[in-house]
Motif scaffolding. Structure first.
Motif, PDB file in Angstrom:
ATOM      1  N   ASP A 143     -12.540 -60.381  67.082  1.00 46.68           N
ATOM      2  CA  ASP A 143     -13.447 -61.265  67.381  1.00 46.68           C
ATOM      3  C   ASP A 143     -13.096 -61.890  68.907  1.00 46.68           C
ATOM      4  OD1 ASP A 143     -15.311 -60.458  65.395  1.00 46.68           O
ATOM      5  OD2 ASP A 143     -14.940 -62.320  64.326  1.00 46.68           O
ATOM      6  N   ALA A 144     -11.742 -62.409  68.752  1.00 46.75           N
ATOM      7  CA  ALA A 144     -11.189 -63.088  70.071  1.00 46.75           C
ATOM      8  C   ALA A 144     -11.049 -61.973  71.329  1.00 46.75           C
ATOM      9  CB  ALA A 144      -9.811 -63.691  69.588  1.00 46.75           C
ATOM     10  N   ALA A 145     -10.609 -60.881  70.875  1.00 48.39           N
ATOM     11  CA  ALA A 145     -10.529 -60.107  71.911  1.00 48.39           C
ATOM     12  C   ALA A 145     -11.750 -59.765  72.508  1.00 48.39           C
ATOM     13  CB  ALA A 145      -9.795 -58.866  71.575  1.00 48.39           C
ATOM     14  N   GLU A 146     -12.931 -59.681  71.489  1.00 50.52           N
ATOM     15  CA  GLU A 146     -14.152 -59.138  72.256  1.00 50.52           C
ATOM     16  C   GLU A 146     -14.767 -60.351  72.920  1.00 50.52           C
ATOM     17  OE1 GLU A 146     -18.473 -57.916  70.185  1.00 50.52           O
ATOM     18  OE2 GLU A 146     -16.869 -58.192  68.954  1.00 50.52           O
ATOM     19  N   THR A 147     -14.684 -61.576  72.359  1.00 50.63           N
ATOM     20  CA  THR A 147     -14.843 -62.725  73.048  1.00 50.63           C
ATOM     21  C   THR A 147     -14.336 -62.831  74.404  1.00 50.63           C
ATOM     22  OG1 THR A 147     -15.603 -63.654  71.214  1.00 50.63           O
ATOM     23  CG2 THR A 147     -15.171 -65.328  73.018  1.00 50.63           C
ATOM     24  N   ALA A 148     -12.949 -62.517  74.519  1.00 53.65           N
ATOM     25  CA  ALA A 148     -12.364 -62.755  75.754  1.00 53.65           C
ATOM     26  C   ALA A 148     -12.988 -61.452  76.626  1.00 53.65           C
ATOM     27  CB  ALA A 148     -10.850 -62.611  75.660  1.00 53.65           C
ATOM     28  N   ALA A 149     -12.874 -60.473  76.285  1.00 48.72           N
ATOM     29  CA  ALA A 149     -13.655 -59.458  76.956  1.00 48.72           C
ATOM     30  C   ALA A 149     -14.813 -59.793  77.807  1.00 48.72           C
ATOM     31  CB  ALA A 149     -13.576 -58.137  76.020  1.00 48.72           C
ATOM     32  N   SER A 150     -15.831 -60.149  76.711  1.00 46.03           N
ATOM     33  CA  SER A 150     -16.959 -60.686  77.352  1.00 46.03           C
ATOM     34  C   SER A 150     -16.951 -61.705  78.290  1.00 46.03           C
ATOM     35  CB  SER A 150     -17.994 -61.157  76.020  1.00 46.03           C
ATOM     36  OG  SER A 150     -19.273 -61.576  76.555  1.00 46.03           O
ATOM     37  N   THR A 152     -14.435 -62.508  80.225  1.00 46.07           N
ATOM     38  CA  THR A 152     -13.986 -61.712  81.613  1.00 46.07           C
ATOM     39  C   THR A 152     -15.127 -60.989  82.267  1.00 46.07           C
ATOM     40  OG1 THR A 152     -11.886 -61.581  80.437  1.00 46.07           O
ATOM     41  CG2 THR A 152     -12.419 -60.329  82.406  1.00 46.07           C
ATOM     42  N   ALA A 153     -15.878 -60.215  81.778  1.00 45.95           N
ATOM     43  CA  ALA A 153     -17.072 -59.386  82.191  1.00 45.95           C
ATOM     44  C   ALA A 153     -18.021 -60.551  82.800  1.00 45.95           C
ATOM     45  CB  ALA A 153     -17.730 -58.535  81.298  1.00 45.95           C
ATOM     46  N   LYS A 154     -18.323 -61.613  82.196  1.00 42.36           N
ATOM     47  CA  LYS A 154     -19.285 -62.655  82.600  1.00 42.36           C
ATOM     48  C   LYS A 154     -18.503 -63.235  83.704  1.00 42.36           C
ATOM     49  CE  LYS A 154     -21.815 -63.423  78.301  1.00 42.36           C
ATOM     50  NZ  LYS A 154     -22.042 -64.444  77.247  1.00 42.36           N
ATOM     51  N   GLN A 155     -17.462 -63.469  83.713  1.00 47.67           N
ATOM     52  CA  GLN A 155     -16.880 -64.115  84.824  1.00 47.67           C
ATOM     53  C   GLN A 155     -16.821 -63.373  86.251  1.00 47.67           C
ATOM     54  OE1 GLN A 155     -12.667 -65.223  84.268  1.00 47.67           O
ATOM     55  NE2 GLN A 155     -12.742 -66.812  85.910  1.00 47.67           N
ATOM     56  N   GLU A 156     -16.387 -61.962  85.886  1.00 52.36           N
ATOM     57  CA  GLU A 156     -16.591 -61.150  87.043  1.00 52.36           C
ATOM     58  C   GLU A 156     -17.799 -60.896  87.667  1.00 52.36           C
ATOM     59  OE1 GLU A 156     -14.742 -57.553  85.456  1.00 52.36           O
ATOM     60  OE2 GLU A 156     -12.949 -58.478  85.304  1.00 52.36           O
TER      61      GLU A 156
END
Length: 285
Positions: A143-150, A152-156
């Protein structure tokens, strides 16, 4: 006084009594020989009586000393017996304590029970770690990895949006505002020149009638307040208006955007015309 001290004192007392007894025996023998010798000589009878009195006195004194010594010896013996009894009781108690200390079988049983309990707890903990804790931690990491990826995508995406909008749209809007402001300034200057020419006023004459008042609204994007170029009668300031000391025009307020058209700021305007220079109609004394 310890038992050892009592014992040594008793031994010394016995030795002293033995020495005195031997001395008395030797003296008695010598005395008896002297008495027999004196008896043979009638001249010594008086001396014998004196000596007998002295001996009797000495015997009485010696008997008193022996009696006293016997009392002290009895007291010492009583103390010694009491000490021996106390020592015997202590020895018995010490032997019982030592026997109890040597019997550690109950302690061994308690230790073994504690070990069994610890083994059971360890087994339960290992089962929990394998069956529940590890999967839960794995899911949490996922879940933490998924949240971090999400994130990162939102930030980008936000960075891309900010670049597209800010760098393109905002810059373009700023350029349009600057162009509109320049057009407005040109139009305002042209209109002012046309009005002066129409009414036959020179650049130094700004008087005109109330019927010929001219009102112009600034563009919304310019940030300036509503502008009314009205020429007051007899040099009176129009109601709810204030005059700009730079262009000598009348406005509802002297604002920062307006002063920027003169390449000035509010602070520069005050430095030039004084701290009390009015910026709004209600600033008049």
């Amino acid at each position: 006084m310890t038992v050892t001290d009592h014992r040594e004192a008793m031994i010394e007392a016995r030795a002293a009594v033995t020495d005195v007894r031997e001395a008395m025996d030797a003296y008695a023998e010598e005395f008896a020989a002297d008495v027999n010798s004196i008896r043979a000589d009638s001249r010594h009878r008086e001396n014998i009586r004196d000596m007998r009195a002295a001996v009797d006195a000495y015997c009485a004194s010696f008997a008193t000393a022996v009696s006293t010594h016997h009392d002290e010896t009895a007291a010492l013996r009583a103390d010694l017996e009491a000490t021996a009894a106390a020592f015997d009781a202590y020895t018995t108690a010490f032997a019982a304590d030592a026997a109890a200390m040597h019997d550690v079988s109950a302690l061994h049983r308690d230790i073994e029970a504690l070990r069994e309990e610890f083994r059971a707890v360890t087994t339960d903990f290992e089962d929990y770690t394998t069956d529940e804790f590890a999967p839960a931690v794995g899911a949490l990491h996922a879940d933490a990895a998924e949240t971090a990826a999400s994130f990162t995508a939102k930030q980008e995406g936000f960075e891309a949006y900010r670049h597209d909008v800010h760098e393109s749209a905002v810059h373009a809007l700023t350029a349009d505002i600057a162009a509109t402001r320049a057009d407005f300034d040109d139009t305002a200057a042209s209109f002012a020149a046309y009005a002066r020419a129409f009414y036959g006023h020179t650049d130094d004459a700004t008087t005109q009638t109330d019927a010929d008042d001219t009102t112009a609204q600034t563009d919304v994007l310019s940030g300036q307040a509503t502008v009314t170029r009205a020429q007051p009668e007899e040099d009176d300031t129009p109601e709810d208006m204030v005059q700009c000391r730079v262009c000598e025009e009348y406005y509802q307020a002297i604002t920062e955007p307006h002063l920027q058209t003169h390449e000035m700021t509010i602070d520069g305007y005050r430095d030039e015309y004084g701290e009390d220079v009015p910026l709004r109609p209600d600033d008049h004394a």
